[in-house]
Motif scaffolding. Structure first.
Motif, PDB file in Angstrom:
ATOM      1  N   ILE A  37       0.621  -1.181   0.196  1.00 39.43           N
ATOM      2  CA  ILE A  37      -0.011  -0.220   0.190  1.00 39.43           C
ATOM      3  C   ILE A  37       1.069   1.371   0.176  1.00 39.43           C
ATOM      4  O   ILE A  37       1.601   1.163   0.874  1.00 39.43           O
ATOM      5  N   SER A  38       0.403   2.043  -0.897  1.00 37.89           N
ATOM      6  CA  SER A  38       1.225   3.250  -0.610  1.00 37.89           C
ATOM      7  C   SER A  38      -0.085   4.728  -1.238  1.00 37.89           C
ATOM      8  O   SER A  38      -0.242   4.618  -2.556  1.00 37.89           O
ATOM      9  N   ASN A  39       0.024   5.801  -0.102  1.00 37.54           N
ATOM     10  CA  ASN A  39      -0.672   6.431  -1.321  1.00 37.54           C
ATOM     11  C   ASN A  39      -0.010   8.052  -0.256  1.00 37.54           C
ATOM     12  O   ASN A  39       0.885   8.033   0.598  1.00 37.54           O
ATOM     13  N   ASP A  40      -0.730   9.478  -0.454  1.00 35.68           N
ATOM     14  CA  ASP A  40      -0.386  10.150  -0.365  1.00 35.68           C
ATOM     15  C   ASP A  40      -1.761  11.246  -0.132  1.00 35.68           C
ATOM     16  O   ASP A  40      -2.668  11.478  -1.000  1.00 35.68           O
ATOM     17  N   MET A  42      -3.933  11.856   1.895  1.00 35.62           N
ATOM     18  CA  MET A  42      -5.153  10.990   2.734  1.00 35.62           C
ATOM     19  C   MET A  42      -5.968  11.851   4.383  1.00 35.62           C
ATOM     20  O   MET A  42      -6.558  11.441   4.175  1.00 35.62           O
ATOM     21  N   ASN A  52       1.857  11.269   3.975  1.00 39.94           N
ATOM     22  CA  ASN A  52       2.490   9.603   3.328  1.00 39.94           C
ATOM     23  C   ASN A  52       2.505   8.379   3.952  1.00 39.94           C
ATOM     24  O   ASN A  52       2.725   8.614   4.784  1.00 39.94           O
ATOM     25  N   ASN A  53       1.948   7.646   2.897  1.00 37.98           N
ATOM     26  CA  ASN A  53       2.442   5.837   4.259  1.00 37.98           C
ATOM     27  C   ASN A  53       2.883   4.719   2.576  1.00 37.98           C
ATOM     28  O   ASN A  53       1.806   5.187   1.218  1.00 37.98           O
ATOM     29  N   ASN A  54       3.566   4.369   2.811  1.00 36.48           N
ATOM     30  CA  ASN A  54       4.306   2.986   2.181  1.00 36.48           C
ATOM     31  C   ASN A  54       4.992   1.931   3.375  1.00 36.48           C
ATOM     32  O   ASN A  54       5.189   1.817   3.790  1.00 36.48           O
ATOM     33  N   LEU A 307      -9.943   5.147  -2.775  1.00 40.33           N
ATOM     34  CA  LEU A 307      -9.744   5.754  -1.879  1.00 40.33           C
ATOM     35  C   LEU A 307     -10.666   7.052  -0.905  1.00 40.33           C
ATOM     36  O   LEU A 307     -10.375   6.632   0.500  1.00 40.33           O
ATOM     37  N   TYR A 398      -6.788   8.135  -7.993  1.00 42.23           N
ATOM     38  CA  TYR A 398      -6.503   9.332  -7.528  1.00 42.23           C
ATOM     39  C   TYR A 398      -7.793  10.110  -7.319  1.00 42.23           C
ATOM     40  O   TYR A 398      -9.045  10.259  -8.240  1.00 42.23           O
ATOM     41  N   TYR A 415      -3.282  10.506  -3.987  1.00 45.83           N
ATOM     42  CA  TYR A 415      -3.618   9.147  -4.649  1.00 45.83           C
ATOM     43  C   TYR A 415      -3.605   7.834  -3.368  1.00 45.83           C
ATOM     44  O   TYR A 415      -2.590   8.239  -2.531  1.00 45.83           O
ATOM     45  N   GLU A 416      -3.533   6.881  -3.853  1.00 42.19           N
ATOM     46  CA  GLU A 416      -3.358   5.681  -3.425  1.00 42.19           C
ATOM     47  C   GLU A 416      -3.286   4.595  -4.786  1.00 42.19           C
ATOM     48  O   GLU A 416      -3.880   4.452  -5.272  1.00 42.19           O
TER      49      GLU A 416
END
Length: 425
Positions: A37-40, A42, A52-54, A307, A398, A415-416
């Motif tokens: 999982i990767s997002n920014d 949110m 952000n997360n990854n 998302l 997105y 985005y995710e």
């Protein structure tokens, strides 16, 4: 924990070996998943902040049924995880975790000389596709089939933390009638939650309380209608909040919110075209009434967009504006969406969806300003069968953010992306 888990598995194996002597069948299965999982953006909607997360994570659910006959069985479901790789709170570099949960543990039996089936214990309950309830509950559920009608009665112990003080209880009661005949289907449900004096006003699923409530009662009336043909299907869902409460300092209020959803699918060769949307009310005045759509306490869970609605990659949900609720408990929110899914090959499916998202009532978009447009979300998904029931989902989403997405002066896009390997066995 390793020692306890080994003892548990050994006990199950010993029981399975001994079961034939007691004329009891043993059934098992489960689901195992591993995700990236990767997002920014949110959480706060600002590119400049560390939002952000990854990561990688994993989870397994194990199912064991002990079947005495067609009239009696014990159902158990255990969850191992969620484990985030490398996270220190689960042990050494993500190993040696202690997170083992009992998801379900209930007795399932038919009452002699009646058409009634009873389920007593911790079990999964779904009502109105999560608009009212979708979770595991301590409950007693009784089902009576009278074709083409099925009647279900249930009680849920939502909260009983202080056994000596009934005012701290939250008790749920529901009655549901399901109809299915040819292409037509329908559901009528009444779901009553009596929160005694345990909650604040509005402190139900997806909402924040604002003042102590006494004699706090919420009643949901839900209706679902469906029609399914070879080339298309249509489904409509509607839930209305009723009920009232007294304020500890004097006065009272009512629950008046509602939610409506409509979905249509058209099937053409290897394509499925979807058009749908939902609307959930918000608060439109400053009186004591709760006008926004509200979910029973610890009950609601309606997944929708990837998302904004906690899709396949459901570890992180949007929290950029407290004027509305997104995630799996949308409130003061509406969406209109269109999608297409293509079964490109026997083992390969591609899906695309567009969502426009707004608020039913204006929310704060920045200090001193109000707005009702959250933004537009685009979702893409590739589903690939790998081997022996193992499925790979690759997901991308997105959000083109508008002013109501967050309460900041600037609303940056979110985005995710990620992937999930899942085996159901």
């Amino acid at each position: 924990m390793k020692k306890n888990l080994i003892v548990f598995v050994a006990l199950l194996a010993a029981v399975a070996v001994a079961l034939p002597a007691f004329a009891v069948d043993f059934k098992y299965g489960g689901v195992m998943r591993v995700r990236w999982i990767s997002n920014d953006n949110m959480a706060d909607g600002l590119d400049g902040d560390d939002d952000n997360n990854n990561l990688f994570d994993q989870r397994a659910r194990l199912y064991f049924d002990f079947v005495g006959s067609e009239n009696l069985k014990v159902v158990t479901k255990f969850e191992l995880g969620d484990i985030t790789w490398g996270a220190g709170d689960t042990g050494d570099v993500g190993a040696d975790g202690k997170d083992v949960e009992i998801k379900n543990l209930y007795l399932d039996f038919n009452i002699p000389n009646t058409p009634i089936n009873a389920k007593l214990g911790v079990q999964g309950i779904v009502a109105m596709k999560g608009w009212i309830a979708d979770d595991d509950f301590s409950a007693a559920v009784f089902t009576m089939p009278f074709e083409p009608v099925k009647l279900t009665l249930g009680y849920i112990a939502a909260q009983n933390e202080d056994a000596t003080d009934e005012s701290e209880n939250v008790d749920d009661f529901f009655i549901q009638v399901d109809y299915a005949n040819g292409p037509f289907s329908g559901t009528l449900i009444g779901f009553y939650q009596y929160a005694h004096d345990a909650l604040e006003v509005g402190q139900f699923e997806g909402a924040t309380g604002f003042g102590q409530a006494l004699d706090n009662s919420l009643f949901d009336l839900g209706v679902a209608l469906g029609y399914k043909a070879d080339m298309f299907d249509v489904n409509v869902n509607f839930v209305k909040n009723f009920g009232s409460y007294d304020l500890a300092g004097g006065g009272s209020g009512d629950y008046t919110g509602w939610a409506a959803e409509a979905i249509a699918n058209v099937y053409v060769n290897n394509f499925t075209f979807t058009l749908g949307g939902f609307y959930t009310t918000g608060d439109d005045d400053d009186d004591n009434d709760v006008d926004y759509f509200i979910y029973p306490y610890k009950s609601g869970s309606h997944y929708w967009a990837e998302l904004m609605g906690l899709g396949v990659l459901d570890k992180f949900g949007p929290s950029a504006n407290d004027g509305y609720s997104a995630g799996d408990v949308p409130s003061n929110l509406y969406t209109v969406y269109a999608g297409v899914a293509w079964q490109a090959l026997e083992a390969t499916k591609l899906s695309f969806a567009y969502y426009y998202i707004g608020t039913a009532e204006d929310v704060e978009s920045e200090p001193g300003k109000m707005d009702d447009s959250v933004g537009s979300e685009i979702d893409f998904r590739l589903t690939q069968k790998v081997v022996d029931g193992l499925t790979l989902d690759v997901v991308g989403a997105y959000l083109f953010a508008d002013d109501a997405y967050s309460t900041n002066d600037q609303d940056d896009d979110a985005y995710e992306v990620g992937a999930r390997l899942q085996w159901s066995f």
